[in-house]
Design an enzyme around this catalytic site. Structure first.
Site, mmCIF file in Angstrom:
data_model
loop_
_atom_site.group_PDB
_atom_site.id
_atom_site.type_symbol
_atom_site.label_atom_id
_atom_site.label_comp_id
_atom_site.label_asym_id
_atom_site.label_seq_id
_atom_site.Cartn_x
_atom_site.Cartn_y
_atom_site.Cartn_z
ATOM 1 N N HIS A 85 -19.073 -59.655 -32.705
ATOM 2 C CA HIS A 85 -20.167 -58.738 -33.027
ATOM 3 C C HIS A 85 -21.425 -59.494 -33.446
ATOM 4 O O HIS A 85 -22.532 -59.151 -33.022
ATOM 5 C CB HIS A 85 -19.747 -57.763 -34.123
ATOM 6 C CG HIS A 85 -18.534 -56.960 -33.774
ATOM 7 N ND1 HIS A 85 -17.772 -56.301 -34.721
ATOM 8 C CD2 HIS A 85 -17.934 -56.729 -32.581
ATOM 9 C CE1 HIS A 85 -16.769 -55.687 -34.119
ATOM 10 N NE2 HIS A 85 -16.841 -55.939 -32.825
ATOM 11 N N HIS A 111 -18.928 -49.782 -27.272
ATOM 12 C CA HIS A 111 -18.469 -50.895 -28.089
ATOM 13 C C HIS A 111 -17.792 -51.958 -27.226
ATOM 14 O O HIS A 111 -17.961 -53.165 -27.472
ATOM 15 C CB HIS A 111 -17.499 -50.437 -29.174
ATOM 16 C CG HIS A 111 -17.102 -51.572 -30.067
ATOM 17 N ND1 HIS A 111 -17.900 -52.014 -31.099
ATOM 18 C CD2 HIS A 111 -16.031 -52.412 -30.043
ATOM 19 C CE1 HIS A 111 -17.337 -53.065 -31.676
ATOM 20 N NE2 HIS A 111 -16.194 -53.319 -31.051
ATOM 21 N N ASP A 113 -18.720 -55.908 -26.919
ATOM 22 C CA ASP A 113 -17.792 -57.032 -26.954
ATOM 23 C C ASP A 113 -18.023 -57.990 -25.785
ATOM 24 O O ASP A 113 -17.919 -59.216 -25.937
ATOM 25 C CB ASP A 113 -16.346 -56.537 -26.927
ATOM 26 C CG ASP A 113 -15.878 -55.976 -28.256
ATOM 27 O OD1 ASP A 113 -16.525 -56.246 -29.285
ATOM 28 O OD2 ASP A 113 -14.843 -55.274 -28.269
ATOM 29 N N HIS A 172 -11.113 -58.843 -24.864
ATOM 30 C CA HIS A 172 -11.503 -60.193 -25.251
ATOM 31 C C HIS A 172 -10.820 -61.265 -24.400
ATOM 32 O O HIS A 172 -11.450 -62.254 -24.018
ATOM 33 C CB HIS A 172 -11.181 -60.422 -26.724
ATOM 34 C CG HIS A 172 -11.911 -59.506 -27.650
ATOM 35 N ND1 HIS A 172 -13.292 -59.449 -27.693
ATOM 36 C CD2 HIS A 172 -11.470 -58.613 -28.560
ATOM 37 C CE1 HIS A 172 -13.658 -58.558 -28.599
ATOM 38 N NE2 HIS A 172 -12.573 -58.035 -29.133
#
Length: 315
Positions: A87, A250, A254, A277
């Site tokens: 973030h 969101h 990422d 991720h």
């Protein structure tokens, strides 16, 4: 440009002054103190574990763990890992910060409200200093793709060459909870669009997964004040969602933070489905491992700023 977002400047940038905050680690549950400090030209973004006296550059090839966050560590010092960096990396990339020392007194960056907005606030309060050194970018020359699984439920991510400067992204997510379901987002990512569309979107989880995560030593600091929790059709947070498609926003945030670990702006078009991720980092590694897939592009300070041209195209 920095990270991979057009910012209206082609010179390296740092902060004007140091600034900090205190919070809790999302997964560790530990109190975490964070300080952002201006750094010299060409320093890069470096995290410092002040409790251990160890510096860890913010690099894609130092990513150590991708379970529900992005964590980095030096290969010979895995005990000094630092987690949940995505973030703050997204916020720094959006603001065009190239050189910075980030001090953290524990194993995790504070989660704050679960989005990148508090980090933008810190950057804005400290102010940005533009330096004399030009920055260079990474131009994607041919498609690079990574995938996990097979068939229509496969998760995948790709970077394609772009006909225009800057970074474009298209992302699709699909979750069994009807409060999330299938969501899509396409965005030309600039500082303005990051601030307006992505920055305040929070991390999220399914209520059914909370007990399992905590049993695994994760999400120990999670709460309804720093994460969206959904249970079937219900959003358990008292204030509900900030945006009806907050979850895909969101996930794109990422992507911004994970690819910022490439350390330079990326001129490309990103596409992904169910990417997280792990795939984001695999994509970065695959790109840099193929010398024919990318090249350095040197900044030409006589040219108009790339972000100005990008915004004109978007308009």
């Amino acid at each position: 440009m920095d990270g991979f977002i057009a910012t209206g400047t082609e010179r390296r940038r740092t902060l004007k002054a140091a600034i900090g905050c205190v919070g809790v680690g999302l997964h560790s549950g530990r109190r975490a103190s964070l300080t952002l400090r201006p750094a010299p030209v060409d320093h890069g973004i470096v995290f410092r574990r002040t409790d251990l006296g160890i510096d860890i550059p913010a690099r894609f090839d130092l990513v150590f763990d991708t379970r529900l966050c992005t964590a980095i560590a030096l290969p010979d010092q895995p005990h000094a890992r630092l987690g949940t960096i995505e973030h703050i990396m997204a916020a720094l990339s959006a603001c065009g910060i190239d050189d910075l020392l980030i001090e953290v007194d524990g194993p995790e960056v504070p989660i704050l409200d679960g989005s990148a907005a508090p980090f933008l606030f810190l950057i804005d309060c400290a102010g940005i200093q533009t330096t004399f050194m030009p920055r260079r970018s990474i131009e994607v020359l041919r498609t690079v793709r990574v995938q996990d699984g097979e068939g229509e439920k496969a998760a995948w991510a790709a970077l394609h060459p772009s006909a225009t400067p800057g970074f474009e992204a298209h992302l699709e997510i699909d979750f069994p909870s009807s409060a999330i379901g299938r969501q899509n987002l396409s965005l030309r990512v600039t500082e303005a669009s990051f601030r307006g569309v992505l920055a305040d979107s929070r991390t999220f989880t399914l209520a059914e997964d909370v007990a399992r995560l905590r049993a695994a030593g994760l999400a120990l600091g999670g709460s309804l004040s720093n994460a969206v929790v959904v249970d079937g059709p219900l959003v358990l947070n008292p204030g509900g969602l900030r945006h009806k498609d907050e979850c895909v926003r969101h996930k794109m945030l990422d992507v911004v933070g994970d690819l910022a670990l490439l350390g330079a702006p990326v001129m490309a078009r990103f596409e992904g489905s169910r990417s997280g991720h792990a795939l984001n980092n695999r994509l970065a590694r695959a790109l840099m491992a193929d010398p024919f897939a990318w090249r350095w592009r040197e900044a030409s300070l006589a040219e108009p700023a790339l972000s100005q041209r990008s915004e004109a195209v978007a308009a």
